[in-house]
Write a protein that holds these residues in place. Sequence first.
Motif, PDB file in Angstrom:
ATOM      1  N   LEU A 134       0.834  -1.204   0.000  1.00 31.39           N
ATOM      2  CA  LEU A 134       0.000   0.000   0.000  1.00 31.39           C
ATOM      3  C   LEU A 134       0.867   1.252   0.000  1.00 31.39           C
ATOM      4  CD1 LEU A 134      -2.743   1.413   0.209  1.00 31.39           C
ATOM      5  CD2 LEU A 134      -2.595   1.163   2.700  1.00 31.39           C
ATOM      6  N   GLY A 135       1.858   1.301   0.882  1.00 39.62           N
ATOM      7  CA  GLY A 135       2.706   2.482   0.976  1.00 39.62           C
ATOM      8  C   GLY A 135       3.503   2.722  -0.294  1.00 39.62           C
ATOM      9  N   PHE A 136       4.113   1.668  -0.830  1.00 40.88           N
ATOM     10  CA  PHE A 136       4.937   1.818  -2.024  1.00 40.88           C
ATOM     11  C   PHE A 136       4.065   2.151  -3.238  1.00 40.88           C
ATOM     12  CE2 PHE A 136       7.607   0.233  -5.548  1.00 40.88           C
ATOM     13  CZ  PHE A 136       8.765   0.929  -5.262  1.00 40.88           C
ATOM     14  N   GLY A 137       2.904   1.513  -3.339  1.00 41.27           N
ATOM     15  CA  GLY A 137       2.003   1.778  -4.452  1.00 41.27           C
ATOM     16  C   GLY A 137       1.516   3.214  -4.469  1.00 41.27           C
ATOM     17  N   LEU A 138       1.158   3.730  -3.296  1.00 42.33           N
ATOM     18  CA  LEU A 138       0.725   5.127  -3.211  1.00 42.33           C
ATOM     19  C   LEU A 138       1.860   6.079  -3.579  1.00 42.33           C
ATOM     20  CD1 LEU A 138      -1.436   5.068   0.061  1.00 42.33           C
ATOM     21  CD2 LEU A 138      -2.253   5.467  -2.276  1.00 42.33           C
ATOM     22  N   ILE A 172       1.565   8.551  -6.759  1.00 46.80           N
ATOM     23  CA  ILE A 172       1.597  10.009  -6.546  1.00 46.80           C
ATOM     24  C   ILE A 172       2.715  10.640  -7.370  1.00 46.80           C
ATOM     25  CG2 ILE A 172       2.101  11.798  -4.833  1.00 46.80           C
ATOM     26  CD1 ILE A 172       0.624   9.971  -2.779  1.00 46.80           C
ATOM     27  N   LEU A 173       3.892   9.996  -7.401  1.00 42.55           N
ATOM     28  CA  LEU A 173       5.013  10.540  -8.175  1.00 42.55           C
ATOM     29  C   LEU A 173       4.695  10.569  -9.666  1.00 42.55           C
ATOM     30  CD1 LEU A 173       8.082   8.863  -6.396  1.00 42.55           C
ATOM     31  CD2 LEU A 173       7.455  11.284  -6.364  1.00 42.55           C
ATOM     32  N   LEU A 174       4.105   9.495 -10.172  1.00 43.39           N
ATOM     33  CA  LEU A 174       3.756   9.449 -11.588  1.00 43.39           C
ATOM     34  C   LEU A 174       2.712  10.503 -11.930  1.00 43.39           C
ATOM     35  CD1 LEU A 174       4.173   8.015 -14.293  1.00 43.39           C
ATOM     36  CD2 LEU A 174       2.404   6.380 -13.629  1.00 43.39           C
ATOM     37  N   PHE A 175       1.735  10.680 -11.042  1.00 46.62           N
ATOM     38  CA  PHE A 175       0.691  11.684 -11.261  1.00 46.62           C
ATOM     39  C   PHE A 175       1.300  13.090 -11.249  1.00 46.62           C
ATOM     40  CE2 PHE A 175      -2.991  14.272 -10.503  1.00 46.62           C
ATOM     41  CZ  PHE A 175      -4.054  13.573 -11.065  1.00 46.62           C
ATOM     42  N   ALA A 176       2.191  13.338 -10.292  1.00 46.01           N
ATOM     43  CA  ALA A 176       2.766  14.673 -10.127  1.00 46.01           C
ATOM     44  C   ALA A 176       3.669  15.064 -11.300  1.00 46.01           C
ATOM     45  CB  ALA A 176       3.551  14.744  -8.817  1.00 46.01           C
ATOM     46  N   ASP A 192       0.744  13.237 -26.773  1.00 49.08           N
ATOM     47  CA  ASP A 192      -0.209  14.321 -27.017  1.00 49.08           C
ATOM     48  C   ASP A 192      -0.793  14.890 -25.734  1.00 49.08           C
ATOM     49  OD1 ASP A 192       0.120  14.210 -29.747  1.00 49.08           O
ATOM     50  OD2 ASP A 192      -1.488  12.742 -30.040  1.00 49.08           O
ATOM     51  N   SER A 193      -0.833  14.081 -24.671  1.00 46.35           N
ATOM     52  CA  SER A 193      -1.473  14.519 -23.430  1.00 46.35           C
ATOM     53  C   SER A 193      -0.787  13.894 -22.226  1.00 46.35           C
ATOM     54  CB  SER A 193      -2.957  14.136 -23.444  1.00 46.35           C
ATOM     55  OG  SER A 193      -3.551  14.315 -22.182  1.00 46.35           O
ATOM     56  N   ALA A 194      -0.899  14.586 -21.086  1.00 47.61           N
ATOM     57  CA  ALA A 194      -0.384  14.042 -19.822  1.00 47.61           C
ATOM     58  C   ALA A 194      -1.431  13.183 -19.125  1.00 47.61           C
ATOM     59  CB  ALA A 194       0.037  15.177 -18.897  1.00 47.61           C
ATOM     60  N   LEU A 195      -2.685  13.224 -19.616  1.00 45.69           N
ATOM     61  CA  LEU A 195      -3.781  12.528 -18.955  1.00 45.69           C
ATOM     62  C   LEU A 195      -3.567  11.015 -18.920  1.00 45.69           C
ATOM     63  CD1 LEU A 195      -6.525  12.826 -17.580  1.00 45.69           C
ATOM     64  CD2 LEU A 195      -7.594  12.660 -19.847  1.00 45.69           C
ATOM     65  N   LEU A 196      -2.916  10.476 -19.939  1.00 44.88           N
ATOM     66  CA  LEU A 196      -2.722   9.022 -19.962  1.00 44.88           C
ATOM     67  C   LEU A 196      -1.825   8.570 -18.808  1.00 44.88           C
ATOM     68  CD1 LEU A 196       0.325   8.232 -21.422  1.00 44.88           C
ATOM     69  CD2 LEU A 196      -0.852   9.342 -23.300  1.00 44.88           C
ATOM     70  N   PHE A 197      -0.831   9.385 -18.434  1.00 50.09           N
ATOM     71  CA  PHE A 197       0.040   9.042 -17.301  1.00 50.09           C
ATOM     72  C   PHE A 197      -0.725   9.151 -15.978  1.00 50.09           C
ATOM     73  CE2 PHE A 197       3.075  10.701 -20.513  1.00 50.09           C
ATOM     74  CZ  PHE A 197       3.825   9.546 -20.692  1.00 50.09           C
ATOM     75  N   VAL A 238      -3.390   6.148 -11.196  1.00 46.49           N
ATOM     76  CA  VAL A 238      -4.464   5.882 -10.229  1.00 46.49           C
ATOM     77  C   VAL A 238      -4.554   4.393  -9.875  1.00 46.49           C
ATOM     78  CG1 VAL A 238      -6.977   5.943  -9.909  1.00 46.49           C
ATOM     79  CG2 VAL A 238      -5.799   7.918 -10.907  1.00 46.49           C
ATOM     80  N   GLY A 239      -4.262   3.532 -10.832  1.00 48.35           N
ATOM     81  CA  GLY A 239      -4.413   2.097 -10.573  1.00 48.35           C
ATOM     82  C   GLY A 239      -3.206   1.429  -9.952  1.00 48.35           C
ATOM     83  N   ILE A 240      -2.103   2.153  -9.806  1.00 46.12           N
ATOM     84  CA  ILE A 240      -0.846   1.525  -9.363  1.00 46.12           C
ATOM     85  C   ILE A 240      -0.929   0.866  -7.984  1.00 46.12           C
ATOM     86  CG2 ILE A 240       1.525   2.076  -8.633  1.00 46.12           C
ATOM     87  CD1 ILE A 240       1.772   3.822 -11.103  1.00 46.12           C
ATOM     88  N   PRO A 241      -1.528   1.500  -6.947  1.00 41.14           N
ATOM     89  CA  PRO A 241      -1.591   0.811  -5.645  1.00 41.14           C
ATOM     90  C   PRO A 241      -2.262  -0.556  -5.722  1.00 41.14           C
ATOM     91  CG  PRO A 241      -2.148   3.124  -5.383  1.00 41.14           C
ATOM     92  CD  PRO A 241      -2.078   2.872  -6.858  1.00 41.14           C
ATOM     93  N   LEU A 242      -3.281  -0.683  -6.577  1.00 42.12           N
ATOM     94  CA  LEU A 242      -3.961  -1.967  -6.719  1.00 42.12           C
ATOM     95  C   LEU A 242      -3.022  -3.035  -7.269  1.00 42.12           C
ATOM     96  CD1 LEU A 242      -7.407  -0.863  -8.206  1.00 42.12           C
ATOM     97  CD2 LEU A 242      -6.931  -1.630  -5.882  1.00 42.12           C
TER      98      LEU A 242
END
Length: 412
Positions: free
Chosen positions: A92-96, A100-104, A116-121, A126-130
Amino acid sequence: MTAFRIALKKVSPEQLFMGSVLLVNGGNYLYNLLLGRLLGPEVFAEAALLVTLLLVLSFLGMTFQLATAKFAVLFSDADWEAFQNMMYRYALGFGLLIGILLFAFAENLQQIFQTDSALLFKTFAVGIPLYFFMSVNRGKYQGRQDYGNLSVTYQTEMWSRLLVTLGLLWFVPLPPAFLVALGIALSFVFGLIPSDFRLSSLFKKLSLSADRKKQVTQFMVLTACYEFTQIIINNSDILLVKHYFDALDAGLYASLALIGRVVYFVAWMFVMLLLPTVVQKQKDGEPTAPVLFKYVGYIGLLSLVIVLACTLFPKMIITVLFGDSYLAMAPLLWQYALATSLFAISNIFAYYFLSLDHYVPVMVSGVFGISQVGLIVFFHSSLNMVVQVQIITMIALLIAQLLYFAHKSIMR
């Protein structure tokens, strides 16, 4: 029907798992092939980037999966329960953190990889913790050699990704790369099936002894280091090509990599069987080398067949799998398959040593992984040169692994 049931009973759990993995690999191949045909080389370059990020994530997840698998063999009762809860908390900790780093840094990644967009990253993040929860879950089944449930988790992830992504691409009028990212993120939810995880277990006050925790930490650090070298060796070429070349060349190269890596994907199946078997034999005081020789033989034979096929029928293979738009890669197909085959064989040696807690192969792989990146950075005037750099690096890596194995054999 009765005959089918009798035949099924004669199939061992290991054989059932191998069949399931072949089906999963076939489904993943179909997923990529359909994306290549539906999207065309330029757009497929972005989809292939997401698939590469998924592979990077899978290598990170393998740290949690292999650690859980190993200690599912070694621990029992209270130690096992405390270890299991600890692994879920770590996941959980590592996934979050990774999410967060990838989103940021999504906008920075957009610029680096020319998307073309940053939205795909952000969607992928969002799904990484899972995914890390799923990795711990799979590690439990792998360590217990419960290949039935282990097979189901891979099947649910693969089929959901295939069907959901295709459904989104056909029926939702949004940018394809975003829809591919959404399909990947949603597949992690289905990959948690089956699972006996309970959220309340995260808050149980159970802990391992200091010696046990040190043992776990040492193995996880060792495994993480090796998985990092796997990420570098197995994915740096696609990421660097996406950075240095235009969208058309990057898409063409992605198709080449997908076909050439079939050996590696099948070799991964043997890694799943190798680790718990070697750990158990070491625990029981039995020789472990015969297990290594068996799987190296399988991968060597498979590699020979695939490299020969890519040498004799490159145009036919590319036309059937991706279509005429990708035929420019035909002369490089056997070369890429050779590089991947060498890596797959080296990988079996490395995971064997990892199972036995040997550090040197991890450091050796790291050196060659960094060398491969450096060579591509300096020598990338053509896609042909990029592939040949990898062949040279992988030959050197395999020789180093063989020398280490020979040295350990002599020392015994």
